[in-house]
Scaffold this motif. Structure first.
Motif, PDB file in Angstrom:
ATOM      1  N   THR A 188       0.845  -1.190   0.000  1.00 17.34           N
ATOM      2  CA  THR A 188       0.000   0.000   0.000  1.00 17.34           C
ATOM      3  C   THR A 188       0.883   1.243   0.000  1.00 17.34           C
ATOM      4  OG1 THR A 188      -0.114   0.017   2.425  1.00 17.34           O
ATOM      5  CG2 THR A 188      -1.837  -1.183   1.244  1.00 17.34           C
ATOM      6  N   THR A 189       0.504   2.226  -0.795  1.00 17.89           N
ATOM      7  CA  THR A 189       1.284   3.456  -0.865  1.00 17.89           C
ATOM      8  C   THR A 189       0.377   4.620  -1.223  1.00 17.89           C
ATOM      9  OG1 THR A 189       3.133   4.595  -1.959  1.00 17.89           O
ATOM     10  CG2 THR A 189       1.917   2.982  -3.276  1.00 17.89           C
ATOM     11  N   ALA A 190       0.602   5.753  -0.580  1.00 19.57           N
ATOM     12  CA  ALA A 190      -0.186   6.953  -0.874  1.00 19.57           C
ATOM     13  C   ALA A 190       0.365   7.695  -2.074  1.00 19.57           C
ATOM     14  CB  ALA A 190      -0.211   7.873   0.347  1.00 19.57           C
ATOM     15  N   ARG A 191       1.666   7.516  -2.322  1.00 20.34           N
ATOM     16  CA  ARG A 191       2.330   8.215  -3.429  1.00 20.34           C
ATOM     17  C   ARG A 191       2.798   7.198  -4.464  1.00 20.34           C
ATOM     18  NH1 ARG A 191       4.669   9.577   1.096  1.00 20.34           N
ATOM     19  NH2 ARG A 191       6.658   8.653   0.506  1.00 20.34           N
ATOM     20  N   ASN A 242      11.161   3.041  -1.308  1.00 18.97           N
ATOM     21  CA  ASN A 242      11.291   2.399  -2.623  1.00 18.97           C
ATOM     22  C   ASN A 242      11.851   0.985  -2.525  1.00 18.97           C
ATOM     23  OD1 ASN A 242      10.273   4.623  -3.901  1.00 18.97           O
ATOM     24  ND2 ASN A 242      12.216   5.378  -4.671  1.00 18.97           N
ATOM     25  N   ALA A 243      12.787   0.778  -1.615  1.00 14.26           N
ATOM     26  CA  ALA A 243      13.369  -0.556  -1.451  1.00 14.26           C
ATOM     27  C   ALA A 243      12.321  -1.562  -0.983  1.00 14.26           C
ATOM     28  CB  ALA A 243      14.529  -0.501  -0.446  1.00 14.26           C
ATOM     29  N   ASP A 244      11.348  -1.106  -0.199  1.00 10.09           N
ATOM     30  CA  ASP A 244      10.249  -1.973   0.235  1.00 10.09           C
ATOM     31  C   ASP A 244       9.340  -2.292  -0.950  1.00 10.09           C
ATOM     32  OD1 ASP A 244      11.120  -1.650   2.932  1.00 10.09           O
ATOM     33  OD2 ASP A 244       9.972   0.207   3.085  1.00 10.09           O
ATOM     34  N   LEU A 245       9.046  -1.268  -1.741  1.00 10.35           N
ATOM     35  CA  LEU A 245       8.143  -1.443  -2.882  1.00 10.35           C
ATOM     36  C   LEU A 245       8.747  -2.352  -3.947  1.00 10.35           C
ATOM     37  CD1 LEU A 245       6.797   2.212  -3.313  1.00 10.35           C
ATOM     38  CD2 LEU A 245       5.799   0.329  -2.009  1.00 10.35           C
ATOM     39  N   ASP A 246      10.072  -2.407  -4.007  1.00 10.69           N
ATOM     40  CA  ASP A 246      10.735  -3.284  -4.975  1.00 10.69           C
ATOM     41  C   ASP A 246      10.352  -4.742  -4.763  1.00 10.69           C
ATOM     42  OD1 ASP A 246      12.047  -1.320  -6.371  1.00 10.69           O
ATOM     43  OD2 ASP A 246      13.916  -1.474  -5.229  1.00 10.69           O
ATOM     44  N   LEU A 247      10.029  -5.107  -3.527  1.00 13.51           N
ATOM     45  CA  LEU A 247       9.712  -6.499  -3.205  1.00 13.51           C
ATOM     46  C   LEU A 247       8.259  -6.853  -3.495  1.00 13.51           C
ATOM     47  CD1 LEU A 247      11.605  -6.802   0.211  1.00 13.51           C
ATOM     48  CD2 LEU A 247      12.330  -7.674  -2.028  1.00 13.51           C
ATOM     49  N   ALA A 248       7.468  -5.862  -3.894  1.00 12.41           N
ATOM     50  CA  ALA A 248       6.042  -6.083  -4.130  1.00 12.41           C
ATOM     51  C   ALA A 248       5.751  -6.449  -5.578  1.00 12.41           C
ATOM     52  CB  ALA A 248       5.252  -4.836  -3.748  1.00 12.41           C
ATOM     53  N   ASP A 249       4.749  -7.298  -5.760  1.00 10.30           N
ATOM     54  CA  ASP A 249       4.275  -7.622  -7.111  1.00 10.30           C
ATOM     55  C   ASP A 249       3.359  -6.522  -7.630  1.00 10.30           C
ATOM     56  OD1 ASP A 249       5.180 -10.576  -7.354  1.00 10.30           O
ATOM     57  OD2 ASP A 249       4.168 -10.485  -5.420  1.00 10.30           O
ATOM     58  N   TYR A 250       2.557  -5.972  -6.721  1.00 11.09           N
ATOM     59  CA  TYR A 250       1.584  -4.957  -7.096  1.00 11.09           C
ATOM     60  C   TYR A 250       1.552  -3.859  -6.033  1.00 11.09           C
ATOM     61  CZ  TYR A 250      -0.022  -8.977  -9.819  1.00 11.09           C
ATOM     62  OH  TYR A 250      -0.063 -10.063 -10.646  1.00 11.09           O
ATOM     63  N   LEU A 251       1.093  -2.683  -6.444  1.00 10.93           N
ATOM     64  CA  LEU A 251       0.895  -1.584  -5.516  1.00 10.93           C
ATOM     65  C   LEU A 251      -0.605  -1.368  -5.320  1.00 10.93           C
ATOM     66  CD1 LEU A 251       3.498   1.020  -6.863  1.00 10.93           C
ATOM     67  CD2 LEU A 251       3.846  -0.829  -5.208  1.00 10.93           C
ATOM     68  N   VAL A 252      -0.976  -0.904  -4.145  1.00 13.71           N
ATOM     69  CA  VAL A 252      -2.375  -0.622  -3.825  1.00 13.71           C
ATOM     70  C   VAL A 252      -2.467   0.820  -3.354  1.00 13.71           C
ATOM     71  CG1 VAL A 252      -4.379  -1.245  -2.453  1.00 13.71           C
ATOM     72  CG2 VAL A 252      -2.742  -3.017  -3.124  1.00 13.71           C
ATOM     73  N   GLN A 253      -3.382   1.566  -3.946  1.00 14.29           N
ATOM     74  CA  GLN A 253      -3.613   2.948  -3.527  1.00 14.29           C
ATOM     75  C   GLN A 253      -5.078   3.127  -3.163  1.00 14.29           C
ATOM     76  OE1 GLN A 253      -3.296   6.257  -6.386  1.00 14.29           O
ATOM     77  NE2 GLN A 253      -1.974   7.283  -4.919  1.00 14.29           N
ATOM     78  N   ILE A 254      -5.311   3.633  -1.960  1.00 11.70           N
ATOM     79  CA  ILE A 254      -6.664   3.901  -1.494  1.00 11.70           C
ATOM     80  C   ILE A 254      -7.059   5.297  -1.956  1.00 11.70           C
ATOM     81  CG2 ILE A 254      -8.154   4.128   0.528  1.00 11.70           C
ATOM     82  CD1 ILE A 254      -6.202   2.243   2.001  1.00 11.70           C
ATOM     83  N   PRO A 255      -8.051   5.414  -2.845  1.00 14.33           N
ATOM     84  CA  PRO A 255      -8.412   6.733  -3.378  1.00 14.33           C
ATOM     85  C   PRO A 255      -9.097   7.595  -2.312  1.00 14.33           C
ATOM     86  CG  PRO A 255      -9.935   5.061  -4.185  1.00 14.33           C
ATOM     87  CD  PRO A 255      -8.876   4.331  -3.411  1.00 14.33           C
ATOM     88  N   SER A 260      -3.938  11.499   4.132  1.00 14.93           N
ATOM     89  CA  SER A 260      -3.212  10.812   5.196  1.00 14.93           C
ATOM     90  C   SER A 260      -4.153   9.943   6.032  1.00 14.93           C
ATOM     91  CB  SER A 260      -2.524  11.840   6.103  1.00 14.93           C
ATOM     92  OG  SER A 260      -1.912  11.204   7.197  1.00 14.93           O
ATOM     93  N   LEU A 261      -3.740   8.717   6.286  1.00 15.07           N
ATOM     94  CA  LEU A 261      -4.517   7.773   7.089  1.00 15.07           C
ATOM     95  C   LEU A 261      -3.691   7.297   8.271  1.00 15.07           C
ATOM     96  CD1 LEU A 261      -6.175   5.402   4.457  1.00 15.07           C
ATOM     97  CD2 LEU A 261      -7.371   6.999   5.944  1.00 15.07           C
TER      98      LEU A 261
END
Length: 253
Positions: A87-90, A131-144, A151-152
Motif C-alpha cells: 500500500t502506498t499513498a504516493r 522504494n526498497a520496500d516497494l521493490d519487493l512487491a508484485d503490485y501496488l495498492v492505492q486507497i483513493p 493521510s490515514l
C-alpha cells in the motif's frame, strides 16, 4: 462464557513494516479481528507489540498480537509468500500495476484460491513504505481519498483493506485448487539468484554501470508473473537445457 474468536485461516497476511507506535499495532490487531484476519507480521518494530499500550489498544484482539511474528527484515518476512501487495499513498516511478482496494481484493482471492499466500504491506506511520520496500512487491495498492488530505492512520489503512476483503469473502467461499500451487517468494528468489549467476558467468552483466538496473528489470518480469511451482520447475529445466547446449557447442569448437 468463553469468547468465540472468528478468524479465517484463508486470508491475507498483514505485514507492518517498521511500525513506530505500540498503540497503532494494537489498533491494527483490532481492525484485523473485526474483519476475520489473523496473521500479523512485524518488521523491525520500534516498540513492544505486547506492551500494555498495545494490548489495551487491541481491545480484545490480543490473541493476534500474541501470535504475531517479528522479523528483522522485510525480505525474511515475505520469503514464504506467493504474492506481495504494497500500500502506498504516493505512486512512484515503478513498472508495477496499481490497484484500488476492490481490485486488490479480487487479485488476493485469486492467489488464495490457488493455495498461495499473500502479504499486504503497510509502511511506517510517518513516512510510509520506501522504494526498497516497494521493490519487493508484485503490485501496488492505492486507497483513493481526497487529494488535499489523503493521510490515514495505520490502523485505518488496514481496516479499509481488510473490510473490503471481509465483505467479498462473505459472498462466497474460496475454491481450493491443489494442482496450481504458487511459488513462494523464497523459491522465486532462489531461481533469480541462479539465473543471475548463469547470466553473469556468460557475460550478460558486463556493463558494470547498468548491471543493477538490468537485474531489477529482469527480476520484475518474473516477479509480476506470480509463477507457480510447476512453472518455476519448467524454467529451471529450460535453463539447464540451454546450458547443456552451450557447453556442447563449446566442446565441439
Amino acid at each position: 462464557m468463553k469468547k468465540v474468536v472468528l478468524v479465517s485461516t484463508v486470508a491475507p497476511t498483514i505485514v507492518l513494516v517498521r511500525p513506530q507506535l505500540a498503540e497503532n499495532v494494537g489498533m491494527v490487531a483490532r481492525a484485523m479481528m473485526n474483519c476475520g484476519c489473523s496473521s500479523l507480521r512485524l518488521v523491525a518494530p520500534r516498540e513492544d507489540h505486547l506492551s500494555k499500550a498495545a494490548i489495551s489498544a487491541a481491545s480484545g484482539a490480543q490473541e493476534i498480537l500474541q501470535a504475531a511474528q517479528v522479523f528483522a527484515s522485510l525480505e525474511d518476512a515475505v520469503s514464504d509468500m506467493s504474492c506481495v501487495m504494497a500500500t502506498t499513498a504516493r505512486l512512484r516511478d515503478m513498472a508495477k500495476q496499481v490497484f484500488p482496494p476492490k481490485l486488490a481484493v479480487q487479485k488476493t482471492n485469486k492467489v488464495l484460491s490457488k493455495n498461495g499466500k499473500i502479504a499486504w504491506l503497510f509502511g511506517p506511520e510517518r513516512t510510509g513504505l520506501e522504494n526498497a520496500d516497494l521493490d519487493l512487491a508484485d503490485y501496488l495498492v492505492q486507497i483513493p481519498l481526497n487529494p488535499a488530505h489523503s493521510s490515514l492512520n495505520l490502523s485505518q489503512a488496514v481496516l479499509i483493506m481488510a473490510y473490503h476483503w471481509w465483505s467479498e469473502s462473505q459472498k462466497k467461499s474460496l475454491p481450493c485448487v491443489q494442482e496450481t500451487q504458487l511459488a513462494t517468494k523464497q523459491e522465486v528468489s532462489l531461481f533469480l539468484s541462479k539465473l543471475d549467476g548463469d547470466l553473469e558467468a556468460n557475460g550478460y552483466y558486463s556493463l558494470v554501470d547498468k548491471k543493477d538496473r538490468m537485474k531489477r528489470n529482469l527480476h520484475n518480469i518474473f516477479i509480476r508473473m506470480n509463477l507457480t511451482r510447476s512453472e518455476l520447475k519448467t524454467l529451471y529445466n529450460a535453463i539447464s537445457f540451454l546450458k547443456k547446449k552451450i557447453n556442447k557447442a563449446k566442446n565441439t569448437c
